[in-house]
Design a protein around this motif. Structure first.
Motif, short mmCIF file in Angstrom:
data_model
loop_
_atom_site.label_atom_id
_atom_site.label_comp_id
_atom_site.label_asym_id
_atom_site.label_seq_id
_atom_site.Cartn_x
_atom_site.Cartn_y
_atom_site.Cartn_z
N ASN A 107 3.66 5.94 -2.73
CA ASN A 107 4.93 6.43 -3.25
C ASN A 107 4.84 6.69 -4.76
N ALA A 108 4.22 5.77 -5.47
CA ALA A 108 4.07 5.93 -6.92
C ALA A 108 3.21 7.14 -7.26
N TRP A 109 2.27 7.49 -6.39
CA TRP A 109 1.38 8.63 -6.62
C TRP A 109 1.97 9.95 -6.14
N GLY A 110 3.18 9.89 -5.54
CA GLY A 110 3.81 11.10 -5.03
C GLY A 110 3.26 11.57 -3.70
N LEU A 111 2.66 10.68 -2.92
CA LEU A 111 2.02 11.07 -1.67
C LEU A 111 2.71 10.52 -0.42
N LEU A 112 3.67 9.61 -0.58
CA LEU A 112 4.25 8.98 0.61
C LEU A 112 5.05 9.98 1.43
N GLU A 113 5.84 10.83 0.78
CA GLU A 113 6.61 11.81 1.54
C GLU A 113 5.68 12.77 2.27
N ARG A 114 4.55 13.07 1.67
CA ARG A 114 3.57 13.94 2.32
C ARG A 114 3.03 13.28 3.58
N LEU A 115 2.76 11.97 3.50
CA LEU A 115 2.28 11.26 4.68
C LEU A 115 3.38 11.18 5.75
N ARG A 116 4.60 10.90 5.32
CA ARG A 116 5.70 10.86 6.29
C ARG A 116 5.85 12.19 7.01
N ALA A 147 -5.42 15.47 -2.19
CA ALA A 147 -4.74 15.07 -3.42
C ALA A 147 -5.71 14.96 -4.58
N ALA A 148 -6.91 14.47 -4.32
CA ALA A 148 -7.91 14.39 -5.38
C ALA A 148 -8.29 15.79 -5.87
N ARG A 149 -8.48 16.71 -4.92
CA ARG A 149 -8.80 18.09 -5.30
C ARG A 149 -7.66 18.71 -6.11
N GLU A 150 -6.43 18.52 -5.65
CA GLU A 150 -5.29 19.10 -6.33
C GLU A 150 -5.16 18.57 -7.76
N GLY A 171 0.81 -1.21 0.00
CA GLY A 171 0.00 0.00 0.00
C GLY A 171 0.85 1.26 0.00
N LEU A 172 1.92 1.27 0.80
CA LEU A 172 2.82 2.42 0.80
C LEU A 172 3.50 2.59 -0.56
N ALA A 173 3.73 1.48 -1.25
CA ALA A 173 4.31 1.58 -2.60
C ALA A 173 3.37 2.32 -3.54
N THR A 226 -7.94 10.42 10.42
CA THR A 226 -8.13 11.85 10.31
C THR A 226 -7.04 12.48 9.46
N VAL A 227 -5.85 11.91 9.50
CA VAL A 227 -4.72 12.43 8.73
C VAL A 227 -4.71 11.85 7.32
N LEU A 228 -4.81 10.53 7.22
CA LEU A 228 -4.69 9.86 5.93
C LEU A 228 -5.80 10.26 4.97
N ASP A 229 -7.04 10.21 5.43
CA ASP A 229 -8.16 10.48 4.53
C ASP A 229 -8.16 11.92 4.04
N ALA A 230 -7.83 12.86 4.94
CA ALA A 230 -7.76 14.26 4.52
C ALA A 230 -6.67 14.46 3.48
N LEU A 231 -5.56 13.77 3.65
CA LEU A 231 -4.48 13.85 2.67
C LEU A 231 -4.93 13.37 1.31
#
Length: 415
Positions: free
Chosen positions: A54-63, A110-113, A49-51, A101-106
């Motif tokens: 990462n492929a979507w460019g969101l893992l660093e944002r979650l970290r 990302a969908a909006r962006e 799942g983290l992969a 609360t953190v993951l879903d908002a992120l």
């Protein structure tokens, strides 16, 4: 007129919307909730799942949210212990347990962006149909109390186990395995444990570090204990730790401070539901649901959400008839998820079958196979590969398992 309307904006819906919007499609996402908001959940994200993140460019944002990285796991059933971690999977060397609360908002951000339109506090109350039965949109209850109709070329139901989309199209369940347990969980400060998933005498607890320096503690029991547990959840919760691993129970009693109320999950049966039809598809728990014990819900939502977005692109672009493309998504999801589904159902009994006891007993004596076990758990190796007779024969040879104790898949019927 939208290309796609996605009903549900959490771990399955927002990735589908984001990936399609990135390709230039006009996408609407609707959800009853406002974000950030919480939802009952296992929280856990495996390496596979983290992969995807990462492929979507969101893992660093979650970290960057302060999410703790976990690089050691411990599974035990009774006195049988398997401990270690997986090999890297697509370069990912950790797992995690983020607050929803953190993951879903992120994910919603990302969908909006990406260009998707997201309507919060907007619940779907019905679907729109053409004369030939094809789904052509949704009827939604808006935040101001009124109703609106939205039209689209395709509608995706990512709205969970009790999916409105599934109900309105009459999507039938074609494989079901009764649920066996229930879950209580909360968040605790004052304790510092590594990742644990421990079972003894049909009692289970899991521990995983999450945001804000808290430990998420989870207890699972069989359903026949639900009434007793619900009558005194604080005492029953503590009693599971005391019984399964007294040293953890003592630490929890002496040092743990419960920071939030208990959440309870009296969850639905394990099932596969028909997930495609004229103008519609289901993704995430709306189409395929399983016991939370193995923590695969979020990871599967990411993996199969991405697959659905790819197949929808083939259909929307005209490369393949869209209903055929989405039917292929459902076929591949069923094929690729079968191993996780079967293993999850088996583990959710909270008692190892003789076959699993034989295999994991051998695994516990082999560092190399412990890595393989956690690589399978993390999504880097299929269960068919791990449990293949040749693989198990090599394991049994390595640790010197007597011939009479060497159980193979044929001895189990299914794993």
């Amino acid at each position: 007129m939208y290309d796609v309307i996605v009903v549900g904006a959490r771990c399955a819906g927002s990735p589908v919307a984001m990936l399609l919007a990135r390709r230039g499609y006009r996408v609407l996402v609707v959800d009853r909730a406002a974000f950030p908001s919480d939802t009952v959940s296992t929280h856990f994200i495996h390496q596979a799942g983290l992969a995807r993140l990462n492929a979507w460019g969101l893992l660093e944002r979650l970290r960057a949210t302060g999410m703790p990285a976990l690089r050691r796991m411990r599974f035990a059933s009774g006195d049988l212990v398997v401990e270690g971690f997986a090999d890297p999977i697509e370069g990912i060397t950790e797992v995690c347990c983020p607050r929803r609360t953190v993951l879903d908002a992120l994910l919603v951000d990302a969908a909006r962006e990406a260009g998707a339109e997201v309507l919060e506090r907007c619940g779907v109350v019905g679907l729109l149909f053409a004369a030939d039965g094809r789904v052509t949109g949704v009827r939604a209850s808006m935040a101001d109390g009124g109703e609106r109709e939205f039209h689209a070329r395709f509608v995706v139901g990512a709205d969970g186990v009790n999916s409105t989309v599934a109900a309105r199209v009459g999507a039938d369940v074609y494989r079901a395995v009764p649920a066996t347990g229930f879950v209580y969980y909360s968040y605790f400060s004052g304790i510092d444990w590594s990742h644990q998933n421990l079972i003894r005498d049909e009692r289970q607890f899991a521990a995983c570090r999450t945001h804000d320096d808290l430990m998420m503690l989870v207890v699972m029991r069989k359903r026949d204990a639900y009434r007793t547990f619900r009558a005194d959840p604080e005492a029953e919760f503590q009693a599971v730790f005391d019984h399964v691993a007294p040293e953890f129970g003592a630490d929890l009693r002496a040092n743990g401070r419960q920071e939030e109320p208990f959440r309870a999950i009296h969850y639905a049966d394990n099932f596969y539901r028909r997930s495609h039809g004229p103008g519609w598809a289901l993704v995430g728990d709306a189409g395929y649901h399983k016991d939370p014990l193995t923590g695969w819900g979020i990871t599967d939502a990411f993996v199969y959400g991405e697959l659905l977005a790819e197949q929808l692109h083939l259909g929307l672009s005209g490369d393949v008839p869209i209903d055929d493309a989405v039917a292929e998504y459902a076929r591949r999801r069923d094929r690729d998820s079968a191993g996780v589904f079967g293993l999850t159902v088996a583990m959710s009994e909270l008692t190892l079958s003789p076959f699993l006891a034989s295999v994991l007993g051998a695994v516990s004596r082999s560092p190399s196979y412990q890595r393989k076990f956690f690589t399978m758990v993390g999504g880097g190796l299929s269960s068919d590969e791990f449990f293949a007779p040749d693989s198990l024969a090599a394991l049994y040879d390595e640790v010197g398992t007597p011939p009479a104790e060497r159980l193979l898949p044929a001895d189990a019927g299914a794993h």
